[in-house]
Design an enzyme around this catalytic site. Structure first.
Site, PDB file in Angstrom:
ATOM      1  N   ARG A 107      10.425  98.634 -48.015  1.00 55.76           N
ATOM      2  CA  ARG A 107      11.242  99.464 -48.898  1.00 55.76           C
ATOM      3  C   ARG A 107      12.491 100.036 -48.236  1.00 55.76           C
ATOM      4  O   ARG A 107      13.543 100.070 -48.798  1.00 55.76           O
ATOM      5  CB  ARG A 107      10.366 100.601 -49.403  1.00 55.76           C
ATOM      6  CG  ARG A 107      10.913 101.287 -50.589  1.00 55.76           C
ATOM      7  CD  ARG A 107       9.902 102.256 -51.112  1.00 55.76           C
ATOM      8  NE  ARG A 107       8.847 101.567 -51.821  1.00 55.76           N
ATOM      9  CZ  ARG A 107       7.705 102.140 -52.163  1.00 55.76           C
ATOM     10  NH1 ARG A 107       7.446 103.377 -51.817  1.00 55.76           N
ATOM     11  NH2 ARG A 107       6.814 101.475 -52.831  1.00 55.76           N
ATOM     12  N   ASN A 165      18.919  98.413 -47.163  1.00 53.95           N
ATOM     13  CA  ASN A 165      18.571  98.411 -48.579  1.00 53.95           C
ATOM     14  C   ASN A 165      17.804  97.121 -48.743  1.00 53.95           C
ATOM     15  O   ASN A 165      17.752  96.295 -47.843  1.00 53.95           O
ATOM     16  CB  ASN A 165      19.795  98.517 -49.473  1.00 53.95           C
ATOM     17  CG  ASN A 165      20.617  97.269 -49.409  1.00 53.95           C
ATOM     18  OD1 ASN A 165      20.248  96.255 -49.944  1.00 53.95           O
ATOM     19  ND2 ASN A 165      21.734  97.364 -48.703  1.00 53.95           N
ATOM     20  N   ASP A 166      17.179  96.915 -49.865  1.00 54.42           N
ATOM     21  CA  ASP A 166      16.217  95.833 -49.917  1.00 54.42           C
ATOM     22  C   ASP A 166      16.796  94.442 -50.070  1.00 54.42           C
ATOM     23  O   ASP A 166      16.129  93.463 -49.788  1.00 54.42           O
ATOM     24  CB  ASP A 166      15.202  96.103 -51.023  1.00 54.42           C
ATOM     25  CG  ASP A 166      14.302  97.241 -50.616  1.00 54.42           C
ATOM     26  OD1 ASP A 166      14.610  97.866 -49.598  1.00 54.42           O
ATOM     27  OD2 ASP A 166      13.318  97.475 -51.300  1.00 54.42           O
ATOM     28  N   GLY A 167      18.030  94.365 -50.554  1.00 53.69           N
ATOM     29  CA  GLY A 167      18.670  93.072 -50.607  1.00 53.69           C
ATOM     30  C   GLY A 167      17.954  92.093 -51.509  1.00 53.69           C
ATOM     31  O   GLY A 167      17.095  92.446 -52.302  1.00 53.69           O
TER      32      GLY A 167
END
Ligand code: DQQ
Length: 593
Positions: free
Chosen positions: A57, A61-63
């Site tokens: 998470r 950022n999760d991309g």
């Protein structure tokens, strides 16, 4: 030509027109304006999966993860690399992200393994495969993008420190690229090298996907030393009018039993006196135009170096698919620790790009599947790896429960939003099965499912499960069977229908009535269904994994504890739940945290 065929043809030509607009073979949609934006780390969790693989998470950022790349088992550790945009939830800036696991369930995210840094991959590190060379030396082959026109070359990378148990760092030697497209090849459709295999002449082989005009091609290259590669005069295989082939996968399967086979030296195996005809070969290609994955079973020998699909195999858009839903760019590997072949596939989101940017993440890897040959030798069987059962928590069971027309039985006591359900239905007779109308397309299961949905009364079926259902059924994703009478043998339709899966505004959300036919013997008058449900994904396996369908769905009411699970029958023939087991599924310890 039938109207549907005409529409299909037009769509195909339209896609090709798009493809040839700038001569670049489309693959993922490119959102230039979003590539540099880093969304705030307010990740919307409601549709985030609990036990499917997504990057952790708080990883910057999760991309967007996409294609699984170079999966392998090395010195007691499973490695999963995957296409990943470190800068946002849309496709772009592609690197090879890297995670490791001891059990295929709990994953540890490592630093990115391969990323653009050299002239031979400056514009992207696209998909590829791992091969373990003699002496236990892993090597990765991947596609490098060398310019803004998407020119594709094939590169290799090796571990910087073979004694590091996690192989964290990878180096890309300076003698890259290993392979560039010759003049006969469309260099913007030349990618995704396979795992290498050794022929009886001691030379390595790999295949690379591409197309010539509309003909999909799996090019073949040979090498004595893994460095100098020569294109074979004939491709491993090619098929007219299939468009670009991405992510080819080529491997042997044992004709008897579920054990997997190594790819290394695979045709020595096939022709060896002990194994011989006990081996079949699988060629899978990801068709860029349809975004589905098709496979054929066939024969191969490194003497001819040609793969020939078995008689009766459909080699094209009407052929067998790994999954009739959202499943793409898959890759398999041999797991020597359990003598099995494992398949990883990627499921993209079905919501809008704007939703993905808002969520801050997009794309999941589906649960790895073991892959083996069906005993009749005409199709593969896929089944969730046994390790996923370790996540099973509270269990409830049901048996000998009759379902008459209109019945809907709630399966209570488990977390319906995150569950594993395994059910076998039986029926006394096939007499009430509806006739299969001669005008219906035997290859268009999805169209049939969209017309004959779960609420349309039938004879034998529709029966199955209502997954991710709200209490009053404003939202639900039914996974079900419907059996038809036909001249030769019954036709079994399996659907995973997202059309009523969400009340969310329709714009940009794709809600297909995914479906496939199931080639199953109904003499026992039984049909089994297993569904892995995980908030925004329902992965279903019909008749022991003969037909698989994965759907991505975004309920608004049927979330967390407000999600329900039902078994139902809307056919006039009584159906019995012979046995049903359902489990709440736990989260792995350190995945998706
Ligand atoms: N994705 C990769 C390509 C491959 C495509 C780029 C399939 O190498 O052909 O991210 O999804």
């Amino acid at each position: 030509m039938k109207i549907s065929a005409v529409i299909f043809h037009c769509l195909f030509l339209f896609s090709l027109a798009l493809i040839s607009k700038n001569g670049v073979q489309a693959s993922h949609k490119v959102y230039m304006h979003l590539l540099e934006s880093v969304p705030a780390v307010d990740v919307k969790q409601v549709h985030r999966t609990g036990y499917h693989f997504q990057p952790p998470r708080n990883w910057i950022n999760d991309g967007q993860p996409s294609d699984p790349n170079g999966p392998m088992y090395f010195n007691g550790t499973y490695h999963l690399f995957y296409q990943y945009n470190p800068k946002g939830a849309v496709w772009g800036n592609i690197v090879w992200a890297h995670s490791v696991s001891k059990d295929l369930i709990n994953w540890q995210r490592l630093e990115n393994a391969i990323y653009p840094s050299k002239p031979f991959d400056k514009y992207g590190c696209w998909s590829g495969s791992a091969t373990i060379l003699p002496g236990n030396k892993p090597v990765i082959l991947y596609t490098g993008i060398i310019d803004a026109n998407n020119t594709q070359v094939q590169n290799y990378a090796i571990p910087a420190d073979i004694s590091d148990p996690y192989l964290r760092k990878w180096v890309k030697p300076d003698n890259n690229p290993l392979i560039v497209a010759d003049k006969s090849i469309n260099k913007t459709a030349f990618r995704d090298p396979t795992t290498a295999w050794l022929g009886q002449d001691g030379r390595w082989r790999i295949s690379i996907g591409g197309r010539r005009k509309n003909r999909g091609i799996a090019y073949l290259y040979r090498s004595k030393d893994f460095v100098n590669w020569v294109k074979a005069q004939h491709p491993l295989h090619s098929t007219a009018r299939t468009g670009n082939w991405e992510c080819p996968d080529f491997f042997p399967v044992s004709a008897y039993g579920k054990n997997g086979l190594e790819i290394d030296g695979m045709d020595t195996l096939a022709e060896g006196s002990t194994v011989g005809s006990n081996v079949k070969y699988v060629l899978k290609v990801s068709l860029d135009v349809t975004r589905y994955e098709y496979y054929t079973l066939g024969t191969y020998s490194s003497k001819t170096d040609k793969y020939i699909p078995d008689k009766g195999m459909i080699d094209g858009w009407n052929g067998l698919r790994y999954d009739y839903g959202n499943f793409y760019a898959s890759k398999s590997f041999f797991d020597p620790s359990k003598n099995r072949r494992i398949l990883w596939g990627w499921a993209n989101e079905s919501d809008s790009t704007a939703d993905d940017v808002k969520k801050g993440w997009a794309g999941i890897q589906l649960i790895p599947r073991t892959i083996s040959l069906d005993p009749k030798g005409k199709q593969l069987l896929q089944w969730p790896i046994e390790e996923v059962e370790k996540l099973r928590g509270k269990k409830i069971e049901l048996s000998s429960k009759k379902l008459v027309k209109g019945d809907k039985v709630e399966i209570t006591g488990i977390t319906a939003a995150q569950a594993d359900v395994d059910v076998t239905f039986s029926f006394n007779s096939l007499d009430r099965a509806e006739p299969f109308h001669p005008s219906w397309d035997r290859y268009d299961a999805q169209k049939l499912c969209s017309q004959k949905g779960s609420t349309v009364e039938g004879g034998l079926g529709p029966f199955g499960l209502l997954t991710l259902a709200s209490k009053k059924l404003e939202e639900y994703t039914p996974v079900f069977f419907r059996v038809f009478k036909a001249q030769d043998k019954p036709i079994v339709l399996m659907c995973s229908d997202a059309s009523r899966s969400t009340l969310k505004d329709g714009i940009g959300t794709y809600r297909p009535s995914f479906a496939g036919f199931v080639d199953v013997d109904l003499t026992q008058k039984k049909l089994s269904l297993r569904s892995l449900i995980d908030h925004s994904v329902v992965e279903s396996f019909g008749a022991g994994g003969k037909t698989c369908i994965s759907s991505r769905v975004y309920p608004t009411l049927a979330v967390y504890n407000n999600a329900h699970l039902y078994a139902f029958n809307n056919g006039t023939q009584i159906v019995t739940i012979d046995s049903l087991s359902a489990w709440s599924m736990n989260n792995p310890q350190n995945m998706n945290q």
